[in-house]
Design an enzyme around this catalytic site. Structure first.
Site, PDB file in Angstrom:
ATOM      1  N   ASP A   1      29.564  53.880  17.780  1.00  0.00           N
ATOM      2  CA  ASP A   1      29.490  52.419  17.791  1.00  0.00           C
ATOM      3  C   ASP A   1      29.219  51.867  16.390  1.00  0.00           C
ATOM      4  O   ASP A   1      29.882  50.940  15.932  1.00  0.00           O
ATOM      5  CB  ASP A   1      28.440  51.927  18.787  1.00  0.00           C
ATOM      6  CG  ASP A   1      27.057  52.546  18.570  1.00  0.00           C
ATOM      7  OD1 ASP A   1      26.930  53.495  17.773  1.00  0.00           O
ATOM      8  OD2 ASP A   1      26.093  52.070  19.212  1.00  0.00           O
ATOM      9  N   TYR A   2      28.247  52.446  15.693  1.00  0.00           N
ATOM     10  CA  TYR A   2      27.869  51.952  14.365  1.00  0.00           C
ATOM     11  C   TYR A   2      29.033  52.069  13.381  1.00  0.00           C
ATOM     12  O   TYR A   2      29.386  51.114  12.685  1.00  0.00           O
ATOM     13  CB  TYR A   2      26.658  52.730  13.854  1.00  0.00           C
ATOM     14  CG  TYR A   2      26.174  52.288  12.490  1.00  0.00           C
ATOM     15  CD1 TYR A   2      25.367  51.154  12.356  1.00  0.00           C
ATOM     16  CD2 TYR A   2      26.519  52.988  11.334  1.00  0.00           C
ATOM     17  CE1 TYR A   2      24.922  50.726  11.111  1.00  0.00           C
ATOM     18  CE2 TYR A   2      26.072  52.570  10.088  1.00  0.00           C
ATOM     19  CZ  TYR A   2      25.280  51.445   9.984  1.00  0.00           C
ATOM     20  OH  TYR A   2      24.844  51.025   8.752  1.00  0.00           O
ATOM     21  N   SER A   3      29.644  53.253  13.316  1.00  0.00           N
ATOM     22  CA  SER A   3      30.734  53.467  12.370  1.00  0.00           C
ATOM     23  C   SER A   3      31.906  52.534  12.668  1.00  0.00           C
ATOM     24  O   SER A   3      32.472  51.921  11.757  1.00  0.00           O
ATOM     25  CB  SER A   3      31.192  54.936  12.416  1.00  0.00           C
ATOM     26  OG  SER A   3      32.167  55.190  11.424  1.00  0.00           O
TER      27      SER A   3
ATOM     28  N   SER B   1      31.788  49.653  14.107  1.00  0.00           N
ATOM     29  CA  SER B   1      31.414  48.282  13.746  1.00  0.00           C
ATOM     30  C   SER B   1      31.495  48.067  12.239  1.00  0.00           C
ATOM     31  O   SER B   1      31.823  46.969  11.774  1.00  0.00           O
ATOM     32  CB  SER B   1      30.011  47.952  14.259  1.00  0.00           C
ATOM     33  OG  SER B   1      29.010  48.643  13.534  1.00  0.00           O
ATOM     34  N   LYS B   2      31.206  49.109  11.465  1.00  0.00           N
ATOM     35  CA  LYS B   2      31.275  48.980  10.012  1.00  0.00           C
ATOM     36  C   LYS B   2      32.716  49.070   9.505  1.00  0.00           C
ATOM     37  O   LYS B   2      33.054  48.460   8.483  1.00  0.00           O
ATOM     38  CB  LYS B   2      30.394  50.038   9.358  1.00  0.00           C
ATOM     39  CG  LYS B   2      28.901  49.823   9.616  1.00  0.00           C
ATOM     40  CD  LYS B   2      28.438  48.432   9.156  1.00  0.00           C
ATOM     41  CE  LYS B   2      26.936  48.249   9.286  1.00  0.00           C
ATOM     42  NZ  LYS B   2      26.480  46.942   8.793  1.00  0.00           N
TER      43      LYS B   2
END
Length: 274
Positions: free
Chosen positions: A153-155, A157-158
């Site tokens: 999710d984090y990657s 989103s970035k």
């Protein structure tokens, strides 16, 4: 042509400005003569940074804002007034494998990391365009350059943040505007947000110091830079992508990229804030 934004006499808005590099960027901008507007989910934390700046003779204000809520952003923007620099810094991370992360946490990651910069930028960009100057900066991540295990999710989103800023830069340039953009892609920073992460090659891929990153971001805004990747070694990722996928994956594994999160604890369970 975009030539950067001198901070002396400018108004600078920083989201997630109550802690970590957000706080340090606020202090650095104030030292350079900027009036700083701190937005943070923690109203108390933002007020503490405001007090820290004013105690040192600077000018600051703060407000508790959930930047994932477009209505709150719009209301806060109207109350805050025009700004010359926007720094989209607020961010969250779960650090869990895909099947371990719950739906609410995944949605929260995208709402804060990917969508909030849209709401904040849309609120302040018209004023910048009208005045013909300003900078929109977004703190993305080196995880926006390469997918990382336990960051589905984090990657992602970035990656979205990076694409947003690249497209916005192209849009402003195509329309002949002098407002500029800066996207920052740092490796792990020694904030509580990524507590417990480790790096295999600290000389090439060091855990970054908060103060150093904050200072370099502020310098990049004044210098008119459009991209800042830290450390410089991370700039090799696009070159690596020229390799066949199996070779790319083996190289990423060799550098230990997909083991960096093995001991991740963050600030506690669930999402954390930069």
């Amino acid at each position: 042509m975009y030539k950067g934004t001198p901070l002396a006499g400018s108004r600078v808005l920083i989201t997630g400005g109550a802690s970590g590099i957000g706080r340090l960027m606020a202090l650095e901008a104030a030292r350079r003569g900027a009036e700083v507007v701190v937005w943070d989910l923690s109203e108390e934390g933002g007020a503490a940074v405001e007090a820290e700046i004013t105690a040192a003779g600077g000018c600051a204000s703060s407000r508790g804002v959930n930047v994932a809520d477009s209505d709150q952003v719009g209301e806060a923007a109207r109350d805050s007034g025009e700004v010359d620099v926007v720094v989209n810094n607020a961010g969250v991370v779960t650090g869990k494998r895909l099947l371990e992360a719950d739906e609410a946490a995944i949605r929260r990651t995208f709402e804060v990391n990917a969508l909030a910069p849209y709401w904040v930028t849309r609120a302040f960009l018209p004023g910048m365009l009208e005045r013909g100057r300003g900078t929109v900066a977004t703190i993305a991540s080196a995880a926006g350059l390469i997918g990382v295990a336990r960051q589905t999710d984090y990657s992602a989103s970035k990656f979205a943040s990076l694409g947003f800023m690249e497209s916005l830069r192209a849009e402003l340039r195509a329309d002949g505007h002098s407002v500029g953009t800066l996207v920052v892609c740092p490796y792990y920073i020694n904030t509580g947000m990524f507590e417990g992460v480790r790096t295999k090659f600290p000389l090439l891929l060091p855990i970054l110091e908060q103060a150093d990153v904050a200072r370099k971001v502020i310098e990049a805004i004044e210098a008119g830079r459009e991209q800042l990747v830290l450390p410089p070694f991370a700039r090799l990722v696009p070159v690596m992508r020229a390799l066949p996928v199996p070779a790319f994956d083996r190289l990423a594994d060799f550098f230990g990229i997909n083991r960096t999160m093995d001991h991740f604890v963050g600030r506690g369970q669930g999402a954390t804030r930069r």
